[in-house]
Motif scaffolding. Structure first.
Motif, short mmCIF file in Angstrom:
data_model
loop_
_atom_site.label_atom_id
_atom_site.label_comp_id
_atom_site.label_asym_id
_atom_site.label_seq_id
_atom_site.Cartn_x
_atom_site.Cartn_y
_atom_site.Cartn_z
N CYS A 1 0.82 -1.23 0.00
CA CYS A 1 0.00 0.00 0.00
C CYS A 1 0.84 1.27 0.00
O CYS A 1 0.30 2.36 -0.15
CB CYS A 1 -0.96 -0.02 1.19
N CYS B 1 -2.09 -2.00 6.10
CA CYS B 1 -2.80 -3.11 5.44
C CYS B 1 -2.40 -4.48 5.99
O CYS B 1 -2.94 -5.49 5.54
CB CYS B 1 -2.57 -3.06 3.94
N LEU C 1 -6.47 -7.46 2.35
CA LEU C 1 -6.40 -6.02 2.07
C LEU C 1 -5.13 -5.66 1.30
O LEU C 1 -5.17 -4.87 0.36
CB LEU C 1 -6.47 -5.22 3.39
N SER C 2 -4.00 -6.27 1.67
CA SER C 2 -2.75 -5.90 0.98
C SER C 2 -2.77 -6.39 -0.47
O SER C 2 -2.25 -5.72 -1.37
CB SER C 2 -1.51 -6.38 1.73
N LYS D 1 -5.47 -6.54 -2.32
CA LYS D 1 -6.33 -5.55 -3.00
C LYS D 1 -5.53 -4.28 -3.32
O LYS D 1 -5.64 -3.72 -4.42
CB LYS D 1 -7.51 -5.23 -2.08
N LYS D 2 -4.70 -3.84 -2.38
CA LYS D 2 -3.89 -2.63 -2.60
C LYS D 2 -2.91 -2.82 -3.76
O LYS D 2 -2.70 -1.92 -4.57
CB LYS D 2 -3.11 -2.27 -1.32
N ASN E 1 -15.24 -12.03 1.61
CA ASN E 1 -14.54 -10.74 1.56
C ASN E 1 -15.40 -9.61 2.15
O ASN E 1 -14.85 -8.67 2.72
CB ASN E 1 -14.09 -10.42 0.13
N ARG F 1 -14.27 -7.60 6.04
CA ARG F 1 -14.10 -6.20 6.43
C ARG F 1 -14.28 -6.05 7.93
O ARG F 1 -13.75 -5.13 8.55
CB ARG F 1 -15.12 -5.32 5.69
N PRO G 1 -11.16 -9.77 9.71
CA PRO G 1 -10.16 -9.88 8.63
C PRO G 1 -9.73 -11.31 8.32
O PRO G 1 -9.41 -11.63 7.17
CB PRO G 1 -8.98 -9.07 9.17
#
Ligand SMILES: [Zn+2]
Length: 292
Positions: A10, A58, A243-244, A246-247, A273, A277, A280
């Motif tokens: 990120c 992230c 999350l990472s 996705k980044k 997913n 949120r 995690p």
């Protein structure tokens, strides 16, 4: 050696040290090197000190100090498997792989035989699964000692990306590749060259929030004496979170496929997913992307 002092996923510059070599994990590092590389990388302890950082934004984990490409190639060339596999078992795709590739084939949705690029194909198990699922497959594997031993392959193998310059594919499969590469954002960006606006890119990486080692993950790092660790030095340079991942995809100028496609073909992934949120650990490190 390169030193990464900001999150490679990120870009955040806030991080903490998760683990580094000291005390008894030092001996486990030496044991791992002896078993896997015949002791060839003992000097890396001082040349490329193994330190794992975690991003405060992230949750991505990464090796602060990373070997350069030449060092990585010589490391992979000298390694031997820690566990014995029957050669045939190792090469045949299992039912899960075939069903995954069939699902991807449905998502691509063309009547004729769509073209798939298996990026970082290793010994070709996923490429074989994709052939069974009805794709015309090109497998890219940088190591020329892998993937070419079987002359009867039902797919094309390339060891140099110049061999597919200018080609586009209907699907790209990037299965457990990004954790190995120093710059995952750059690799994903470069894969954009093989995509049209309709190409579906399937990306999976191991999930550092659900490691096989469980809560002992850092206590047994870098080697528990038997298995390959989730952050094995220096093969897994990155530990992704949902999350990472996705980044990384977003920074590579890709976007998620439509919600309707995900609900139709991957409802469990979509649901997990959404729940991820809030919780995690429920999220999954699998992503279906398209060009922006
Ligand atoms: Zn981050």
């Amino acid at each position: 050696m390169r030193t990464l002092n900001s999150c490679p996923a990120c870009g955040c510059a806030e991080f903490s040290v998760v683990v580094k070599l000291d005390g008894d994990n030092r001996q486990r590092f030496i044991d791992f090197d002896t078993r896997k590389y015949g002791g060839a990388f003992a000097t890396w302890e001082t040349r490329v000190p193994p330190i794992i950082l975690a991003c405060s934004g992230c949750g991505h984990c990464w090796y602060k100090n990373q070997p350069d490409e030449e060092e990585l190639s010589s490391m992979y060339a000298s390694g031997r498997p820690l566990l014995d596999h029957s050669a045939d078992d190792f090469r045949e795709p299992d039912a899960h792989m075939i069903s995954e590739m069939r699902r991807l084939r449905s998502m691509v949705g063309r009547e004729d035989k769509p073209a798939l690029l298996d990026y970082g194909s290793g010994f070709g198990r996923w490429a074989r699964a994709a052939v069974i699922a009805g794709f015309k497959v090109t497998a890219y594997e940088p190591s020329s000692s892998r993937g070419s031993e079987d002359k009867k392959t039902a797919f094309e193998i390339v060891h140099d990306l110049s061999q597919i310059a200018g080609k586009t594919f209907d699907a790209v499969n990037i299965e457990q590749v990004l954790e190995h590469v120093p710059e995952p954002v750059d690799i994903l960006k470069s894969i954009g060259a093989y995509c049209s606006e309709n190409t579906i890119v399937r990306i999976t990486v191991p999930n550092i929030l659900r490691p096989p080692e469980g809560k002992n993950i850092w206590r047994v790092w870098p080697y528990d004496g038997v298995r390959v660790h989730s952050m094995v030095p220096f093969e897994h340079l990155h530990g992704f979170t949902p999350l990472s991942l996705k980044k990384v995809v977003e920074r590579a100028q890709l976007r998620s496929v439509s919600n309707s496609a995900l609900w139709r073909f991957y409802p469990v992934l979509k649901l997990r997913n959404i729940l991820g949120r809030i919780y995690p650990r429920l999220g999954q490190t699998m992503f279906f992307a398209q060009k922006e």
